[in-house]
Design an enzyme around this catalytic site. Structure first.
Site, short mmCIF file in Angstrom:
data_model
loop_
_atom_site.label_atom_id
_atom_site.label_comp_id
_atom_site.label_asym_id
_atom_site.label_seq_id
_atom_site.Cartn_x
_atom_site.Cartn_y
_atom_site.Cartn_z
N ARG A 280 0.82 -1.23 0.00
CA ARG A 280 0.00 0.00 0.00
C ARG A 280 0.85 1.27 0.00
O ARG A 280 0.38 2.34 0.41
CB ARG A 280 -0.97 0.03 1.18
N LYS A 302 4.04 11.96 -10.37
CA LYS A 302 3.16 11.20 -11.27
C LYS A 302 3.83 9.87 -11.58
O LYS A 302 5.00 9.84 -11.98
CB LYS A 302 2.91 11.97 -12.56
N GLU A 344 10.76 19.40 -23.15
CA GLU A 344 10.04 19.66 -21.89
C GLU A 344 10.56 20.96 -21.23
O GLU A 344 9.82 21.61 -20.49
CB GLU A 344 10.17 18.48 -20.93
N LYS A 385 8.89 23.68 -12.15
CA LYS A 385 7.97 22.55 -11.98
C LYS A 385 7.57 22.45 -10.51
O LYS A 385 6.40 22.22 -10.18
CB LYS A 385 8.63 21.26 -12.47
N GLU A 395 -3.25 18.18 -9.78
CA GLU A 395 -3.70 18.63 -11.09
C GLU A 395 -5.18 19.00 -11.12
O GLU A 395 -5.95 18.53 -11.97
CB GLU A 395 -3.40 17.56 -12.15
N ARG A 399 -1.59 22.90 -12.40
CA ARG A 399 -0.67 21.88 -12.94
C ARG A 399 -1.06 21.45 -14.35
O ARG A 399 -0.23 20.93 -15.10
CB ARG A 399 -0.61 20.67 -12.00
N ASN A 403 0.54 20.12 -19.14
CA ASN A 403 0.09 19.22 -20.21
C ASN A 403 0.11 19.91 -21.57
O ASN A 403 -0.29 19.32 -22.58
CB ASN A 403 -1.33 18.72 -19.92
N HIS A 406 0.77 18.14 -24.88
CA HIS A 406 0.65 16.71 -24.63
C HIS A 406 -0.62 16.09 -25.21
O HIS A 406 -0.68 14.88 -25.35
CB HIS A 406 0.75 16.42 -23.12
N HIS A 410 0.84 13.35 -27.20
CA HIS A 410 0.62 11.96 -26.81
C HIS A 410 0.00 11.17 -27.95
O HIS A 410 0.32 10.00 -28.17
CB HIS A 410 -0.31 11.86 -25.59
N HIS A 423 9.44 10.54 -26.55
CA HIS A 423 8.37 11.35 -25.96
C HIS A 423 8.60 12.85 -26.25
O HIS A 423 7.69 13.54 -26.72
CB HIS A 423 8.32 11.09 -24.44
N1 GLY Z 1 4.54 15.84 -16.69
C1 GLY Z 1 3.54 16.73 -16.29
C2 GLY Z 1 3.29 16.73 -14.82
O1 GLY Z 1 4.08 16.22 -14.07
O2 GLY Z 1 2.30 17.26 -14.40
#
Ligand code: GLY
Length: 524
Positions: A280, A302, A344, A385, A395, A399, A403, A406, A410, A423
């Protein structure tokens, strides 16, 4: 109270040749009354207001100095975040009994304590619990229940390291941005006192960084098991996560085990996900070896893996306990991967920091040849960041700007089946395509698409996907975490360094200038 901050603060200042201010003494000097008198005559809220104003002034007047804050000062979010941004914030710790003994020996009146020694111990424990989350938000913690000369050396080491702080209450951690110091990783892991280590890496990294891996294992921090995954986004799958689970559980780990991820974003995301689910949730440390994972994936918690219907569709938020971004790893990283990582950096610059964007425009690819400059750029990207994540860890708002690029990126990456494009390369194209949409809708200033494309090309990245890439990408547009029904939440820069999230009709993306003229592809 009794932590030794005034004595130690003065010692730090003397060693660094800097002026020293103790906020309690400064408040008393300014008011002509003692802290206890201010408390009783004005009450705690008025005292805190004085304290806040003084702290902010000290951090904003441009003077470099050492400051000892009163114990309550950093419980104010604004003050604490300003201190984290302006300098190096060190929390001092000592057992409650030591604090009480020191406070009693000093004979000073502490307005929040008072009463018998037993009552003081009780009150200090309560305060310490109430303030634990705020005190955890710092660049480092130093124990002062020992000769202060030793504590001094620890404080000076934190000041010299100047890590980036990720302040998230009791889940706070720091990111060290260094260039060639394997002992930083082993020291960081040792500080967690792990019962065992599960080291997750991939076959490429295990070969390219074998000396780092060997030095990590040689350090003998705890019984260790190495899990070497097949490299590449195409292997970011549940069976690979299961391989980490199997290795960890086969090793008989307990809750003090720590997962170490040595690799790029794929290794970090899967190792982090495994850590978040084992027993857990156990701790993990990110040792990113690609530029992309240093500036983005390893920071912010993430984790996850890809599902056949789309990228990163299964995952968790689980913060690491420490991140060490060592630029030395980049020396064995293929050029193409380094360039992809810059996408990025462009993303965070374009959405959050015009100065960083302009710096990249001036430097172009030369930024990759100047390691000092590159380290500063990586550090700045991580600071930005961390600044975003500390305001919106889950998010729910801000946050989402991360994206940017993306949604289409993506889809382009998925369309290329994770084998043709890295990526970062897909994100570069995604940013330019989304800016085209932004300009068409009047949400991004005209010319920004061209300016961004020029920067990406100067950094060695392709800005335009081919027709075939767009055709392949189209079916994946709807398989996006940011989709809400028929809408997708798309961040679009409103200027260099500023970004707003817009709910856009999915059809607008599918039929917009990027995809509208293309023949539709069969849904896979
Ligand atoms: N890679 C985008 C984030 O960490 O929110």
């Amino acid at each position: 109270m009794g932590s030794g901050k005034s004595t130690l603060g003065a010692m730090v200042a003397a060693r660094l040749g800097l002026p020293f201010v103790d906020t309690d003494r400064e408040l008393e000097r300014e008011a002509g009354r003692t802290v206890a008198e201010l408390f009783s005559s004005e009450g705690e809220p008025a005292f805190r207001a004085r304290e806040r104003a003084l702290a902010l002034r000290l951090m904003r007047d441009g003077v470099v100095r050492v400051v000892a804050f009163g114990g309550g000062t950093v419980t104010n979010d604004e003050v604490r975040h300003a201190a984290l941004d302006a300098g190096t914030l060190v929390t001092l710790r000592a057992p409650t009994e030591t604090l009480v003994a020191r406070t009693a020996a000093a004979g000073s009146v502490r307005p929040l304590l008072g009463g018998s020694p037993e009552a003081m111990v009780q009150r200090l424990r309560e305060l310490s619990l109430a303030r634990a989350a705020a005190y955890a938000e710092c660049h480092g913690t130093v124990g002062t229940d020992r000769p202060l000369e030793n504590a001094l050396e620890d404080v000076l080491r934190i000041v010299a390291r100047r890590p980036v702080a990720m302040p998230l209450g009791e889940r706070s951690y720091v990111v060290d941005v260094i260039d060639g110091d394997p002992s930083r990783s082993t020291d960081a892991i040792a500080a967690l006192r792990p019962s065992s280590l599960i080291v997750v890496t991939d076959a490429n990294v295990a070969e390219a960084r074998k000396d780092d891996l060997a030095s990590l294992l040689r350090a003998g921090l705890a019984p260790s098991r190495v899990v070497t995954l097949p490299p590449g986004e195409v292997h970011k799958t549940l069976p690979q996560v299961a391989a980490i689970w199997d290795a960890a559980l086969g090793q008989g780990i307990d809750r003090n085990a720590v997962v170490i991820t040595l690799g790029g974003g794929v290794v970090g995301d899967m190792g982090g996900f495994a850590a978040s689910t084992l027993l857990r949730g156990i701790r993990f440390v990110q040792l990113p070896t690609t530029l992309l994972s240093m500036v983005d994936a390893s920071v912010g918690g993430k984790t996850g893996f890809d599902h056949p219907t789309g990228k990163n569709l299964v995952g968790t938020f689980h913060q690491p306990s420490h991140v060490v971004a060592d630029l030395a790893h980049l020396s064995t990283l293929p050029d193409r991967e380094v360039r992809a990582g810059l996408a990025e950096v462009v993303k965070i610059a374009l959405t959050c920091d015009a100065a960083l964007f302009e710096d990249l425009e001036r430097a172009g690819r030369a930024v990759l040849e100047d390691r000092t400059h590159l380290q500063a750029v990586v550090r700045r990207a991580i600071e930005l960041k961390a600044w975003v994540v500390r305001q919106d860890e889950r998010e729910a708002g801000l946050r989402e700007v991360l994206n940017f690029g993306h949604t289409i990126g993506h889809a382009v990456e998925s369309g290329a089946e994770y084998t043709q494009l890295l990526h970062g390369e897909a994100i570069a194209m995604g940013m330019v395509a989304e800016l085209a949409l932004g300009e068409r809708l009047g949400l991004s200033p005209s010319g920004l698409r061209g300016r961004t494309a020029r920067l990406l090309e100067a950094l060695g990245l392709r800005a335009e996907p081919s027709n075939a890439e767009m055709v392949a990408a189209r079916p994946f547009l709807g398989a996006d975490k940011k989709r809400r029904g028929s809408h997708v939440r798309v961040p679009l820069p409103s200027a260099v360094g500023a970004c707003t999230v817009h709910p856009l009709e999915l059809a607008l993306l599918e039929d917009g200038p990027n995809f509208g003229s293309l023949p539709s592809a069969p849904v896979p």
